[in-house]
Design a protein around this motif. Structure first.
Motif, PDB file in Angstrom:
ATOM      1  N   UNK A 167       1.012  -1.426  -0.088  1.00 34.72           N
ATOM      2  CA  UNK A 167       0.067  -0.028   0.022  1.00 34.72           C
ATOM      3  C   UNK A 167       1.002   1.171  -0.129  1.00 34.72           C
ATOM      4  N   UNK A 168       0.288   2.435  -0.444  1.00 32.16           N
ATOM      5  CA  UNK A 168       1.019   3.625  -0.563  1.00 32.16           C
ATOM      6  C   UNK A 168       0.534   4.680   0.454  1.00 32.16           C
ATOM      7  N   UNK A 169       1.442   5.309   1.150  1.00 30.43           N
ATOM      8  CA  UNK A 169       1.097   6.282   2.066  1.00 30.43           C
ATOM      9  C   UNK A 169       1.791   7.618   1.656  1.00 30.43           C
ATOM     10  N   UNK A 170       1.278   8.602   1.898  1.00 28.68           N
ATOM     11  CA  UNK A 170       1.784   9.982   1.520  1.00 28.68           C
ATOM     12  C   UNK A 170       1.823  10.988   2.857  1.00 28.68           C
ATOM     13  N   UNK A 171       2.914  11.245   2.930  1.00 29.32           N
ATOM     14  CA  UNK A 171       3.362  12.389   4.135  1.00 29.32           C
ATOM     15  C   UNK A 171       3.262  13.787   3.535  1.00 29.32           C
ATOM     16  N   UNK A 172       1.954  14.342   3.514  1.00 31.00           N
ATOM     17  CA  UNK A 172       1.772  15.627   2.942  1.00 31.00           C
ATOM     18  C   UNK A 172       1.876  16.630   3.883  1.00 31.00           C
ATOM     19  N   UNK A 173       2.996  16.698   4.373  1.00 28.62           N
ATOM     20  CA  UNK A 173       3.170  17.948   5.335  1.00 28.62           C
ATOM     21  C   UNK A 173       3.197  19.345   4.611  1.00 28.62           C
ATOM     22  N   UNK A 195      -2.290   6.865  -4.072  1.00 29.35           N
ATOM     23  CA  UNK A 195      -2.252   6.843  -2.992  1.00 29.35           C
ATOM     24  C   UNK A 195      -3.460   6.436  -1.851  1.00 29.35           C
ATOM     25  N   UNK A 196      -3.127   5.535  -1.039  1.00 28.99           N
ATOM     26  CA  UNK A 196      -4.145   4.880  -0.257  1.00 28.99           C
ATOM     27  C   UNK A 196      -4.425   5.770   1.070  1.00 28.99           C
ATOM     28  N   UNK A 197      -3.426   6.226   1.803  1.00 32.44           N
ATOM     29  CA  UNK A 197      -3.677   6.962   3.081  1.00 32.44           C
ATOM     30  C   UNK A 197      -2.681   8.141   3.028  1.00 32.44           C
TER      31      UNK A 197
END
Length: 353
Positions: A167-173, A195-197
């Motif tokens: 699965x793919x996560x993005x840290x969107x700070x 992006x999943x989460x």
């Protein structure tokens, strides 16, 4: 004049006004209020899809909770070797996941690439039960080196991850800065790209203390409410978090603030690039600049009261590197004052040499 971080900026006026507006009368607690309901509807509209959103107070909590939905305690999370989750969160992702292992991979400008990811997953597979089981990939937008992932780059990583069961996560700070730079819709570089989460960052964009976990796959949201409660981020007066997020998302204020920060970074880069002895380590794509200069120049700028951070040297750089960050509150005259001082100091240093 502070270029150390966008975290040093004040609260955006719209956020302060929203906090004041919600601070009248009584409201249901623990997220059962109208502001939190409004936030979900607004987030669905902004991202153009049905989703679940869980406000939290910090980006560290958002990242930790996001990864906990994707990786078991015996799992592996692949990220860049300079990723915030790996170097700057004091083991919080491991704490939230119950022990999942973070594995840092190299890559230019803080970016992951499909070939590096494929090789790392293959290595783990060859080790079998002796290696943490590959479970997730985390990308940072914009990266720790201020670079922006384009939609096709995220698509390629998502395809690589999906084909291997990850699965793919993005840290969107600094997601807002990336969207503002690309001029795209939020959906294009999040769920539509694979992006999943998402850890949706708003504090750097102007909120007081408000981030969120955004789950694009409803199946992944199961248990997240309980995880948030267990983590201590289910605020009893949740409306004060939700109101901040609503204020930023409404009328695309988060993107307008980010566009200003990006413009100030461009102005700063344009002023510094021609100066003798100063050089941008890489192109400016968001609101961060990385500049190499002689140590006396850096010391003199710090001595005159300008604030910024010393940074790690990327491969191939031997001299000191300074990181400068602009924000929604950065003024053109602040940028110009820094450039003027840098020009004077750099010229004197060049003549001395």
């Amino acid at each position: 004049m502070n270029f150390a971080s966008d975290n040093t900026a004040p609260i955006a006026p719209e956020v302060m006004a929203a906090i004041e507006a919600v601070n009248h009368g009584r409201a249901a607690s623990y997220g059962a209020d109208e502001w939190t309901a409004r936030l979900r509807d607004l987030a669905c509209a902004v991202f153009e899809t049905e989703l679940e959103i869980f406000p939290v107070a910090t980006g560290t909590a958002a990242n930790g909770l996001s990864l906990a939905t994707l990786a078991p305690p015996y799992g592996a999370v692949f990220c860049h070797e300079t990723a915030h989750i790996l170097l700057e969160e004091c083991g919080a992702p491991e704490f939230y996941t119950g022990g999942a292992k973070l594995i840092g991979l190299p890559g230019a400008q803080g970016k992951l690439t499909p070939d590096r990811l494929a090789a790392a997953v293959a290595l783990a597979g060859a080790a079998g039960v002796h290696h943490a089981r590959p479970a997730a990939v985390s990308v940072t937008q914009a990266t720790e080196w201020g670079a922006v992932y384009r939609a096709d780059e995220i698509h390629a990583l998502a395809d690589c991850a999906r084909s291997r069961g990850l699965r793919l996560h993005m840290d969107g700070a600094r997601l807002a800065n990336a969207i503002a730079r690309l001029g795209c819709r939020p959906a294009e570089i999040t769920w539509r790209a694979g992006i999943d989460v998402l850890s949706l960052g708003m504090t750097k964009a102007g909120a007081m203390a408000a981030e969120a976990v955004v789950v694009f796959d409803p199946a992944l949201a199961a248990g997240l409410a309980e995880r948030r409660k267990r983590a201590g981020h289910l605020l009893s007066k949740m409306r004060f978090l939700s109101a901040q997020l609503v204020a930023m998302l409404e009328e695309d204020r988060w993107l307008r603030h980010a566009a200003h920060a990006n413009a100030m970074a461009d102005r700063l880069a344009a002023g510094l690039s021609p100066l003798p002895g100063l050089r941008l380590v890489q192109p400016v794509e968001a609101n961060e600049l990385f500049v190499t200069a002689a140590q006396p120049v850096i010391d003199a700028l710090l001595g005159e009261g300008f604030e910024f951070h010393d940074w790690i040297n990327p491969p191939g750089e031997n001299g000191p590197v300074a990181r400068l960050v602009t924000s929604f509150a950065t003024l053109p005259e602040e940028v110009d004052a820094f450039v003027t001082a840098a020009a004077r100091i750099a010229a004197a240093d060049s003549a001395h040499r």
